[in-house]
Write an enzyme that holds these catalytic residues in place. Structure first.
Site, PDB file in Angstrom:
ATOM      1  N   HIS A  53     -23.926 -67.192  18.610  1.00  0.00           N
ATOM      2  CA  HIS A  53     -24.483 -67.623  17.140  1.00  0.00           C
ATOM      3  C   HIS A  53     -25.408 -66.560  16.684  1.00  0.00           C
ATOM      4  CE1 HIS A  53     -28.067 -68.344  20.186  1.00  0.00           C
ATOM      5  NE2 HIS A  53     -28.719 -68.351  19.136  1.00  0.00           N
ATOM      6  N   HIS A  55     -28.520 -65.525  15.776  1.00  0.00           N
ATOM      7  CA  HIS A  55     -29.745 -65.110  16.117  1.00  0.00           C
ATOM      8  C   HIS A  55     -29.846 -63.593  16.577  1.00  0.00           C
ATOM      9  CE1 HIS A  55     -31.494 -69.521  16.208  1.00  0.00           C
ATOM     10  NE2 HIS A  55     -31.466 -68.836  14.831  1.00  0.00           N
ATOM     11  N   ASP A  57     -31.428 -61.976  18.621  1.00  0.00           N
ATOM     12  CA  ASP A  57     -31.501 -61.900  20.140  1.00  0.00           C
ATOM     13  C   ASP A  57     -30.208 -62.032  20.843  1.00  0.00           C
ATOM     14  OD1 ASP A  57     -32.301 -64.565  19.225  1.00  0.00           O
ATOM     15  OD2 ASP A  57     -32.618 -64.726  21.651  1.00  0.00           O
ATOM     16  N   HIS A  58     -29.246 -62.379  20.095  1.00  0.00           N
ATOM     17  CA  HIS A  58     -27.959 -62.524  20.766  1.00  0.00           C
ATOM     18  C   HIS A  58     -26.822 -61.442  20.191  1.00  0.00           C
ATOM     19  CE1 HIS A  58     -29.104 -66.305  22.757  1.00  0.00           C
ATOM     20  NE2 HIS A  58     -29.997 -66.254  21.933  1.00  0.00           N
ATOM     21  N   HIS A 111     -28.603 -75.933  17.599  1.00  0.00           N
ATOM     22  CA  HIS A 111     -29.494 -75.104  17.596  1.00  0.00           C
ATOM     23  C   HIS A 111     -29.181 -74.283  16.470  1.00  0.00           C
ATOM     24  CE1 HIS A 111     -32.036 -71.920  19.152  1.00  0.00           C
ATOM     25  NE2 HIS A 111     -30.887 -70.699  18.838  1.00  0.00           N
ATOM     26  N   ASP A 128     -27.600 -70.775  23.011  1.00  0.00           N
ATOM     27  CA  ASP A 128     -28.933 -71.374  23.162  1.00  0.00           C
ATOM     28  C   ASP A 128     -28.751 -73.015  22.948  1.00  0.00           C
ATOM     29  OD1 ASP A 128     -30.045 -68.836  23.426  1.00  0.00           O
ATOM     30  OD2 ASP A 128     -31.052 -68.953  21.253  1.00  0.00           O
ATOM     31  N   HIS A 166     -30.846 -67.586  27.909  1.00  0.00           N
ATOM     32  CA  HIS A 166     -32.568 -67.256  28.198  1.00  0.00           C
ATOM     33  C   HIS A 166     -32.822 -67.509  29.567  1.00  0.00           C
ATOM     34  CE1 HIS A 166     -33.883 -66.100  24.046  1.00  0.00           C
ATOM     35  NE2 HIS A 166     -32.623 -66.877  23.683  1.00  0.00           N
TER      36      HIS A 166
HETATM   37 FE    FE Z   1     -31.778 -66.808  21.756  1.00  0.00          FE
HETATM   38 ZN    ZN Z   2     -30.826 -68.543  19.241  1.00  0.00          ZN
END
Ligand code: FE
Ligand code: ZN
Length: 253
Positions: A53, A55, A57-58, A111, A128, A166
């Protein structure tokens, strides 16, 4: 196949999966540097990058890793993932690195709306959507969408290794314990996760069997949620449980 959880940012994992001769796939590289270091340490060669996805942080390290390795970035169709080379679609069978790696693409909205998971080699890379003993926050999707996504993942073989985005396991266990206090499987699982974390190791991957036994978001049909939700539909129970989690503050030792 060899599976490696590479810690990145504050609590993310980039997953590296490699075959016996060092062909590797990276999932959700939120950062390039720790992946470069892991590749240098192992001698693995990055052949493909998978994103679940949009985001940051990915995906934050994907472009740099692609540039240095030549690996193509695979991602769902979403304008917020501009760096994608190849778009994946739900239901598709992906073949990577000349067929060395095969993954089924599973739509998992909730998410985010374009979130996907990748299932192959008895492993699930679920970003996530499903966490160990938890699930992702509903930033874009509805409770019904997330519940349907989790229901779809719950039909995979119980031995499936759950590789999520995570390290939230201990905090999730604290919440799960608060609503499922007599679950002995959960108590045992939490003790194991605590021991791994105390040794500086990832609590992951879990198995789908662990999650079916311990994860309250896969157990909404059997758990008392509390209040009016208990008389409501399964979706209402799930929505209430997710709201409880959003408000839950725990001290995790
Ligand atoms: Fe994340
Ligand atoms: Zn995420």
């Amino acid at each position: 196949m060899i599976l490696l959880a590479v810690p990145a940012l504050s609590d993310n994992y980039v997953w590296l999966l490699a075959d016996e001769v060092g062909n590797a796939v990276a999932v959700d590289p939120g950062q390039a540097a720790p992946v470069h270091a892991a590749l240098a340490r192992t001698g693995w060669r990055l052949r493909a990058i998978l994103l679940t996805h949009h985001h940051a942080d990915h995906i934050g390290g994907a472009a740099e890793l692609a540039a240095t390795s030549g690996a193509a970035i695979h991602a769902p169709l979403d304008p917020r993932i501009a760096e994608a080379d190849i778009r994946v679609e739900a239901g598709q069978q992906l073949e990577l690195a000349d067929g060395l790696f095969r993954f089924e693409v599973i739509a998992t909205p909730g998410h985010t709306l374009s979130h996907v998971a990748y299932f192959g080699h008895e492993m699930l890379f679920c970003g996530d959507t499903l966490f160990s003993v938890g699930c992702g926050r509903l930033f874009e999707g509805t409770p019904q969408q997330m519940l349907e996504s989790l229901d779809r993942l719950a039909t995979l073989p119980a031995s499936t290794r759950i590789c999520c985005g995570h390290e939230y396991t201990l905090a999730n266990c604290a919440f799960a314990r608060s609503i499922d206090p007599h679950n002995t499987a959960l108590a045992q699982y939490e003790a194991r996760a605590r021991a791994l974390r105390a040794d500086g190791l990832p609590s992951l991957p879990s198995t789908l069997g662990d999650e079916l036994a311990c994860n309250p978001f896969l157990r909404v049909s059997v758990l008392p949620i509390g209040g009016a939700a208990d008389a409501g539909s399964r979706v209402e129970r799930f929505a209430q449980l997710r709201r409880h989690k959003d408000q839950f503050k725990a001290v995790v030792a």
